[in-house]
Design an enzyme around this catalytic site. Structure first.
Site, mmCIF file in Angstrom:
data_model
loop_
_atom_site.group_PDB
_atom_site.id
_atom_site.type_symbol
_atom_site.label_atom_id
_atom_site.label_comp_id
_atom_site.label_asym_id
_atom_site.label_seq_id
_atom_site.Cartn_x
_atom_site.Cartn_y
_atom_site.Cartn_z
ATOM 1 N N GLY A 106 0.806 -1.219 0.000
ATOM 2 C CA GLY A 106 0.000 0.000 0.000
ATOM 3 C C GLY A 106 0.838 1.267 0.000
ATOM 4 N N TYR A 184 -2.980 -2.277 14.260
ATOM 5 C CA TYR A 184 -3.877 -1.948 15.364
ATOM 6 C C TYR A 184 -4.898 -0.922 14.891
ATOM 7 C CZ TYR A 184 -3.193 2.838 16.418
ATOM 8 O OH TYR A 184 -3.257 4.190 16.327
ATOM 9 N N TYR A 471 4.874 2.236 12.796
ATOM 10 C CA TYR A 471 5.122 3.678 12.789
ATOM 11 C C TYR A 471 6.605 3.889 12.471
ATOM 12 C CZ TYR A 471 0.565 4.601 14.973
ATOM 13 O OH TYR A 471 -0.777 4.706 15.239
HETATM 14 C C1 LIG Z 1 -2.303 7.635 6.697
HETATM 15 C C2 LIG Z 1 -1.766 6.470 7.485
HETATM 16 C C3 LIG Z 1 -2.543 5.915 8.505
HETATM 17 C C4 LIG Z 1 -2.116 4.816 9.231
HETATM 18 N N1 LIG Z 1 -2.922 4.287 10.185
HETATM 19 C C5 LIG Z 1 -2.522 3.178 10.864
HETATM 20 C C6 LIG Z 1 -3.360 2.551 11.832
HETATM 21 O O1 LIG Z 1 -4.484 2.981 12.087
HETATM 22 N N2 LIG Z 1 -2.887 1.464 12.476
HETATM 23 C C7 LIG Z 1 -1.646 0.938 12.220
HETATM 24 O O2 LIG Z 1 -1.284 -0.075 12.815
HETATM 25 N N3 LIG Z 1 -0.835 1.522 11.318
HETATM 26 C C8 LIG Z 1 -1.248 2.610 10.634
HETATM 27 N N4 LIG Z 1 -0.412 3.164 9.693
HETATM 28 C C9 LIG Z 1 0.897 2.555 9.465
HETATM 29 C C10 LIG Z 1 0.778 1.352 8.537
HETATM 30 O O3 LIG Z 1 0.238 0.252 9.218
HETATM 31 C C11 LIG Z 1 2.151 0.951 8.044
HETATM 32 O O4 LIG Z 1 2.723 2.021 7.350
HETATM 33 C C12 LIG Z 1 2.081 -0.280 7.149
HETATM 34 O O5 LIG Z 1 3.343 -0.886 7.081
HETATM 35 C C13 LIG Z 1 1.599 0.077 5.766
HETATM 36 O O6 LIG Z 1 1.478 -1.031 4.946
HETATM 37 P P1 LIG Z 1 1.528 -0.784 3.373
HETATM 38 O O7 LIG Z 1 1.456 -2.103 2.700
HETATM 39 O O8 LIG Z 1 0.542 0.258 2.995
HETATM 40 O O9 LIG Z 1 2.965 -0.108 3.236
HETATM 41 P P2 LIG Z 1 4.259 -0.310 2.342
HETATM 42 O O10 LIG Z 1 4.933 1.007 2.363
HETATM 43 O O11 LIG Z 1 3.925 -0.900 1.032
HETATM 44 O O12 LIG Z 1 5.089 -1.363 3.175
HETATM 45 C C14 LIG Z 1 5.511 -1.141 4.501
HETATM 46 C C15 LIG Z 1 6.615 -2.136 4.862
HETATM 47 O O13 LIG Z 1 6.146 -3.473 4.673
HETATM 48 C C16 LIG Z 1 6.892 -4.129 3.653
HETATM 49 N N5 LIG Z 1 5.948 -4.866 2.800
HETATM 50 C C17 LIG Z 1 4.882 -4.347 2.136
HETATM 51 N N6 LIG Z 1 4.245 -5.317 1.473
HETATM 52 C C18 LIG Z 1 4.902 -6.464 1.727
HETATM 53 C C19 LIG Z 1 4.709 -7.807 1.307
HETATM 54 N N7 LIG Z 1 3.705 -8.143 0.482
HETATM 55 N N8 LIG Z 1 5.578 -8.748 1.727
HETATM 56 C C20 LIG Z 1 6.608 -8.410 2.543
HETATM 57 N N9 LIG Z 1 6.834 -7.155 2.984
HETATM 58 C C21 LIG Z 1 5.985 -6.191 2.582
HETATM 59 C C22 LIG Z 1 7.568 -3.017 2.886
HETATM 60 O O14 LIG Z 1 8.716 -3.480 2.212
HETATM 61 C C23 LIG Z 1 7.854 -2.025 3.975
HETATM 62 O O15 LIG Z 1 8.981 -2.423 4.711
HETATM 63 C C24 LIG Z 1 -0.838 4.264 8.956
HETATM 64 C C25 LIG Z 1 -0.047 4.829 7.951
HETATM 65 C C26 LIG Z 1 -0.500 5.917 7.220
HETATM 66 C C27 LIG Z 1 0.367 6.515 6.149
#
Ligand SMILES: Cc1cc2nc3c(=O)[nH]c(=O)nc-3n(C[C@H](O)[C@H](O)[C@H](O)COP(=O)(O)OP(=O)(O)OC[C@H]3O[C@@H](n4cnc5c(N)ncnc54)[C@H](O)[C@@H]3O)c2cc1C
Ligand SMILES: *[C@@H]1O[C@H](CO)[C@@H](O)[C@H](O)[C@H]1NC(C)=O
Ligand SMILES: *[C@@H]1O[C@H](CO)[C@@H](O)[C@H](O)[C@H]1NC(C)=O
Ligand SMILES: *[C@@H]1O[C@H](CO)[C@@H](O)[C@H](O)[C@H]1NC(C)=O
Length: 529
Positions: A106, A184, A471
Site C-alpha cells: 500500500g 492496530y 510507525y
Molecule cells: C495515513 C496512514 C494511517 C495509518 N494508520 C494506521 C493505523 O491505524 N494502524 C496501524 O497499525 N498503522 C497505521 N499506519 C501505518 C501502517 O500500518 C504501516 O505504514 C504499514 O506498514 C503500511 O502497509 P503498506 O502495505 O501500505 O505499506 P508499504 O509502504 O507498502 O510497506 C511497509 C513495509 O512493509 C513491507 N511490505 C509491504 N508489502 C509487503 C509484502 N507483500 N511482503 C513483505 N513485505 C511487505 C515493505 O517493504 C515495507 O517495509 C498508517 C499509515 C498511514 C500513512
C-alpha cells in the site's frame, strides 16, 4: 569502483536513451524463469526510468510527499507483478543480479522504505494482488497483500453485518505491510491486533518457493506476524479469522481546551482509559491551537471514541468510568460498524460508504513524519503542563494517544514479535504534517518532532524505549548491512520487538542467511562463532 562504472554507464544510457543493461539482464532473466505461456507478458510488467509511465507508476503508491522529490533516489526497475509466478521470478532474478529488492503493497510506510533506498534497487509492486475471499461459514478470509483495509472491511460487510476485523483506522493502508507489522485500530482493546487473528499465510521465500504455514513452519509464521514481512520474504496473502461486531456501534468526538479543564481531564484519562469496558476505545489528539486571545497559543484535547454497542450503554460506561470528560448523549452517533470505519477515517466526508472504502488515494497526500512511544505510568499534572508549553512553543507538531489494556493485557508479549502488551497504558504517536515544499520546510518540521520526542524522554518507556514497527521511524537506528549489522539491528530491533528481537534474528538467519531481504531496519543475520 564497480558502482562508479555503473553510475557512468547509467548516465550515458540516459543521455543516449539506450536500453539500460540492468533492464535487459533482468527481463532476460524473467523470461528464462517464466512458464512458456507467460514469456510475452514480461515486458508489460517491467518499467525502467526510460518508460514514459515510470513516474506515474512509482508515484501511484507514494503516501508521503517527503519522498516524491527530484532528490529522492529512484528504483532502477519497477515490477508490477500480476501473477504469483512473477513474484517468484522477481525474487530469483534480483537475487541473481545482486540488486536490493524493495516490496511495496500500500506504500504507507512513514519513512518510505518500500520505495526508497540509498543503494541501487528494484521495487516489486504488489497492488495488483487484491483478491479478498470471505467465508462466513468458517469465519475466515484469504486476503491478498495488495488489498487495502477499506476493501477488506467492505467485503466482510457485504457477506455479514455481524462480522468485522480488527485492523487499522486508515482505509488506504495496504494489507501487505500493515498485517506483517502488527496492525492496530479502534477495536484493539476488545480484540488485540490484526496479527492476533492470523491463521495462515502464503509467502515467497528467498529461493523463490511459495510456502504456507505448514511448509514454512511455526518459527517463520511467528516472525511474519509482527516482525515485518520484508525481512523474510514476499507475503502473497494472509488467512485471517473474523471477529464478531455488534449491529450498532457508537462513535463520538469532543474537544476540550485548557480553559475547559483539559489538563485535569487528560490527567484523569491516563488512570481510566485502559481499564474501561473493552468495547470502548478513546483516542486522544493533542494539538497546539490559536487561543481566543490574539497570538496566544493554547492546546486542544480531542477525544475520539469508538464503542462496540449502543449509546445508552456507552453513557453508562462513561458516567461510571470517566465522568470527568462530561460526555453527553447528544455527542454520540450510533451507526453500523462499516459506517463507523468510514467515519473514523473521513469524519466530514459526504461520499457513500462504499466509495470511501474503495478509494485508494483519499488521504490527500502530505509531507509527514511520525514517531512513537509507550507510556506505562501516568504523567503527573506538572508534566502535562510542561508538555503543553512545549507544544505551544514548537507550534507545528502534535500527539495522538491510543489506549491499550483489555485484550492487550491477556496476550503474552512473546506470542507474536509485537512485544508491547500488558503494562502499557497508551501509545503515543508524534505527528507532523506539512504542505510547504522543499528542504527548508522539511528541516523545520523534522527538527520540531525530534525535539518533542527528546522532551518526552522522562515520561515514556525505557530500557528499551519502545516503538511500534508500523510507525516506521529511521531516527531510532538503521543498518548498513556490514559487519556491525547485528549490533546496529539490536538498537532499533529491541525498541520494536523487545526480547523477541533475538528470536527474530534466529529465524532470519535460518531462512535468509545471505540477507537478501534487507532494508534500512530489517532483522540482521547472526552467524555462529
Ligand atoms: C495515513 C496512514 C494511517 C495509518 N494508520 C494506521 C493505523 O491505524 N494502524 C496501524 O497499525 N498503522 C497505521 N499506519 C501505518 C501502517 O500500518 C504501516 O505504514 C504499514 O506498514 C503500511 O502497509 P503498506 O502495505 O501500505 O505499506 P508499504 O509502504 O507498502 O510497506 C511497509 C513495509 O512493509 C513491507 N511490505 C509491504 N508489502 C509487503 C509484502 N507483500 N511482503 C513483505 N513485505 C511487505 C515493505 O517493504 C515495507 O517495509 C498508517 C499509515 C498511514 C500513512
Ligand atoms: C518499457 O520500455 C521498453 C523499451 O522500450 C519496452 O520494451 C517495454 O514494453 C516498456 N515497458 C512497459 C511496461 O511499457
Ligand atoms: C508527486 O509529484 C508529482 C510532480 O512531480 C505530482 O504530479 C504528483 O501528484 C505527486 N504525487 C504525490 C503522491 O505527492
Ligand atoms: C473545571 O473544574 C472545576 C473544578 O473541578 C469546575 O468547577 C468547573 O466547572 C470545570 N469547568 C469545566 C468547563 O468543566
Amino acid at each position: 569502483m564497480f558502482l562508479q562504472i555503473l553510475l557512468v554507464f547509467s548516465l550515458i544510457s540516459v543521455t543516449h536513451a539506450a536500453i539500460d543493461p540492468d533492464y535487459t539482464a533482468f527481463v532476460q532473466c524473467l523470461v528464462k524463469n517464466s512458464s512458456p505461456g507467460d514469456k510475452n507478458m514480461v515486458s508489460s510488467i517491467v518499467y525502467t526510468p526510460q518508460n514514459s509511465s515510470f513516474a506515474s507508476v512509482l508515484q501511484a503508491y507514494i503516501r508521503n510527499k517527503r519522498f516524491n522529490t527530484s532528490r529522492t533516489l529512484k528504483p532502477t526497475i519497477i515490477v508490477t507483478a500480476t501473477k504469483y509466478s512473477h513474484v517468484q521470478s522477481t525474487v530469483i532474478c534480483a537475487k541473481n543480479m545482486g540488486i536490493q529488492l524493495k516490496i511495496r503493497s500500500g506504500g504507507h510506510d512513514y519513512d518510505g522504505i518500500s520505495y526508497v533506498s540509498d543503494e541501487k534497487f528494484i521495487v516489486l509492486d504488489m497492488f495488483n494482488f487484491r483478491k479478498i475471499d470471505v467465508d462466513i461459514e468458517s469465519e475466515t478470509v484469504v486476503v491478498e497483500a495488495g488489498a487495502i483495509l477499506g476493501e477488506l472491511y467492505y467485503k466482510i460487510w457485504e457477506k455479514s453485518n455481524v462480522h468485522g476485523f480488527p485492523a487499522g483506522v486508515c482505509l488506504t493502508v495496504g494489507v501487505g505491510g500493515h498485517l506483517s507489522g502488527g496492525g492496530y485500530g479502534n477495536m484493539l482493546r476488545k480484540f488485540g491486533l490484526s496479527v492476533d487473528h492470523m491463521i495462515d499465510a502464503k509467502i515467497v521465500d528467498v529461493k523463490g518457493r511459495i510456502l504456507d504455514r505448514r511448509s514454512m513452519g511455526e518459527d517463520l509464521f511467528w516472525a511474519i506476524r509482527g516482525g515485518g514481512g520484508a525481512s523474510f520474504g514476499v507475503i502473497l496473502s494472509y488467512t485471517i479469522k473474523l471477529v464478531k461486531v455488534p449491529r450498532v456501534t457508537t462513535v463520538f468526538q469532543v474537544t476540550r481546551t485548557l480553559d475547559e479543564n483539559a489538563t485535569d481531564i487528560v490527567h484523569r484519562y491516563q488512570f481510566v482509559v485502559d481499564k474501561l469496558d473493552d468495547g470502548l476505545f478513546v483516542r486522544l489528539v493533542l494539538q497546539p491551537e490559536d487561543g481566543k486571545v490574539e497570538r496566544m497559543k493554547t492546546v486542544s484535547a480531542t477525544f475520539m471514541g469508538m464503542f462496540l454497542g449502543g449509546s445508552t450503554r456507552l453513557m453508562r460506561v462513561m458516567d461510571k468510568g470517566f465522568p470527568e470528560l462530561g460526555l453527553k448523549k447528544v455527542d454520540c452517533l450510533e451507526m453500523s460498524w462499516i459506517r463507523s470505519s468510514a467515519w473514523w477515517d473521513n469524519i466530514d466526508n459526504k461520499r457513500s460508504v462504499k466509495e470511501l472504502l474503495f478509494l485508494r488515494n483519499s488521504d490527500g497526500v502530505n509531507f509527514l513524519k511520525r514517531k512513537s512511544d509507550y507510556v506505562q505510568t501516568p504523567i503527573p499534572k506538572e508534566g502535562l503542563e510542561s508538555m503543553w508549553r512545549k507544544l505551544t512553543e514548537l507550534g507545528k507538531v502534535g500527539f495522538v494517544f491510543n489506549p491499550y489494556g483489555g485484550k492487550m493485557n491477556e496476550i503474552s508479549s512473546s506470542a507474536t514479535p509485537f512485544p508491547h502488551r500488558a503494562g502499557n497504558i497508551y501509545k503515543i504517536q508524534y505527528t507532523a504534517n506539512w504542505h510547504e515544499e522543499g528542504p527548508e520546510a522539511d528541516k523545520i518540521y523534522m527538527s520540531q518532532i525530534r525535539s518533542l520526542y527528546s522532551f518526552m524522554t522522562p515520561f515514556v518507556s525505557k530500557n528499551p524505549r519502545g516503538a511500534y514497527l508500523n510507525y516506521r521511524d529511521l531516527d531510532i537506528g538503521v543498518s548498513n548491512h556490514g559487519k556491525d549489522s547485528y549490533t546496529q539491528g539490536k538498537v532499533y530491533g529491541q525498541k520494536y520487538f523487545g526480547a523477541n528481537f533475538e528470536r527474530l534474528v534466529k529465524v532470519k538467519t535460518a531462512v535468509d542467511p545471505d540477507n537478501f531481504f534487507r532494508n534500512e531496519q530489517s532483522i540482521p543475520v547472526k552467524m555462529q562463532g
